[in-house]
Design an enzyme around this catalytic site. Structure first.
Site, mmCIF file in Angstrom:
data_model
loop_
_atom_site.group_PDB
_atom_site.id
_atom_site.type_symbol
_atom_site.label_atom_id
_atom_site.label_comp_id
_atom_site.label_asym_id
_atom_site.label_seq_id
_atom_site.Cartn_x
_atom_site.Cartn_y
_atom_site.Cartn_z
ATOM 1 N N LEU A 131 -12.504 -82.072 11.365
ATOM 2 C CA LEU A 131 -11.588 -81.401 10.450
ATOM 3 C C LEU A 131 -10.855 -82.471 9.647
ATOM 4 O O LEU A 131 -10.629 -83.580 10.130
ATOM 5 C CB LEU A 131 -10.563 -80.555 11.219
ATOM 6 N N ASP A 132 -10.454 -82.133 8.425
ATOM 7 C CA ASP A 132 -9.648 -83.045 7.620
ATOM 8 C C ASP A 132 -8.346 -83.364 8.340
ATOM 9 O O ASP A 132 -7.868 -82.589 9.183
ATOM 10 C CB ASP A 132 -9.328 -82.425 6.259
ATOM 11 N N ARG A 133 -7.742 -84.489 7.970
ATOM 12 C CA ARG A 133 -6.509 -84.932 8.624
ATOM 13 C C ARG A 133 -5.437 -83.831 8.642
ATOM 14 O O ARG A 133 -4.783 -83.599 9.666
ATOM 15 C CB ARG A 133 -5.953 -86.174 7.905
ATOM 16 N N ARG A 232 -11.525 -76.094 0.594
ATOM 17 C CA ARG A 232 -10.518 -76.524 -0.374
ATOM 18 C C ARG A 232 -11.070 -76.444 -1.801
ATOM 19 O O ARG A 232 -10.392 -75.954 -2.720
ATOM 20 C CB ARG A 232 -10.062 -77.945 -0.042
#
Length: 314
Positions: A131-133, A232
């Site tokens: 997962l993204d930060r 996103r």
């Protein structure tokens, strides 16, 4: 990122890693040893944690001096509490906190989700998806090499099903499918664009709008693919970027509620158990910052089985 690169030749040949770093950077050896200990020194492209290793002629030594405006020796913030969602002999699933990177970054070890899970287990665990930060939610690890391989196959072959929830800008239709390829945006480094005008990778996302108001929407997202920044970029293409996602133009506040980070949460995951084959259904509670938008909308978070269409490779 600031770094210093050294080629091992002349007097450096035969020196230890720490002695070479100390002499070439003009540092006391204890300081050079700290750089090695935190993972900021690479020898021949690989992170070196052995300060006493001897260098050979022609090797290249890289020292990361600064990353994201911060020295690798800067004191790390306290590690967040790790919430375990499920654990057995083969699998551990955790609720990744927002702001924690999935893997160690080049100039620093410690503080990533991989590090936190490894510290809990007392040994390394196999990360099979990321997962993204700023994204929170369900992340699964294999506890053995066989389990890690089997779990990775669930994602790679599209059997893993995922449900995300997000708060976005206004204007989303009630439901639909975004079938737009993704490619790196050459005009904005770090961003991906969802368009058929470029030679991108296929990406497919189903969505169901749970609330649509004049200031914001709350949406359930079911990715068929698992591309970098897929959700996103797809929501931005719909004209409703995720709130708090400054990289994609998301507003920092909507409907009187703050969005201090990209409000995307991996809320549920279904995949086959690596040994038994039975379906594991894993859920992570919606975090407080995103839950404020559910409360403002007067709706409940989704729960239970994932609707058809929520498979994804990563």
């Amino acid at each position: 990122m600031k770094r210093r690169t050294l080629r091992v030749e002349g007097a450096l040949v035969g020196k230890t890693v720490v002695a070479a770093v100390a002499s070439e950077l003009g540092l006391p050896e204890p300081r050079a040893r700290e750089l090695v200990d935190v993972g900021a020194v690479y020898v021949a492209g690989k992170r070196s944690r052995d300060a006493k290793a001897r260098l050979t002629a022609g090797q290249v030594v890289t020292v990361v001096l600064e990353e994201g405006g911060q020295s690798p020796l800067a004191e790390a913030p306290p590690a967040p509490e790790l919430r375990v969602l499920y654990e057995d002999a083969d699998v551990i699933a955790v609720d990744k906190p927002a702001g924690v990177p999935a893997q160690p970054t080049e100039g620093r070890v410690g503080g990533s989700l991989v590090d936190l899970v490894g510290a809990k287990l007392g040994r390394a665990a196999g990360l099979v998806h990321r997962l993204d930060r700023e994204t929170s939610g369900v992340t699964v690890f294999g506890k053995t090499a066989d389990a890690t391989s089997a779990l990775a196959a669930e994602f790679r072959e599209g059997r893993a099903r995922k449900r995300y929830v997000a708060a976005t800008g206004p204007g989303l239709p009630p439901s639909g499918t975004v079938d737009l390829p993704l490619s790196k945006d050459p005009s904005r480094p770090g961003r991906w664009r969802a368009t058929r005008a470029a030679n991108g990778v296929p990406a497919l996302t189903d969505f169901h709008t749970l609330f649509a108001g004049p200031a914001f929407c709350v949406v359930e997202l079911l990715p068929h693919t698992g591309r970098t920044h897929q959700l996103r970029a797809h929501l931005t293409a719909l004209g409703a970027p995720i709130l708090g996602d400054s990289r994609y133009g998301g507003l920092p506040r909507a409907g009187g509620v703050d969005a201090a980070r990209c409000l995307l949460h991996a809320q549920a995951l279904e995949l086959g158990h690596p040994r038994t084959g039975k379906v594991l259904r894993l859920e992570a509670p919606v975090p407080e910052d995103l839950m404020r938008f559910f409360a403002a909308a007067g709706i409940e978070a989704p729960a239970g089985p994932i609707r058809a269409g929520g498979s994804g490779a990563g």
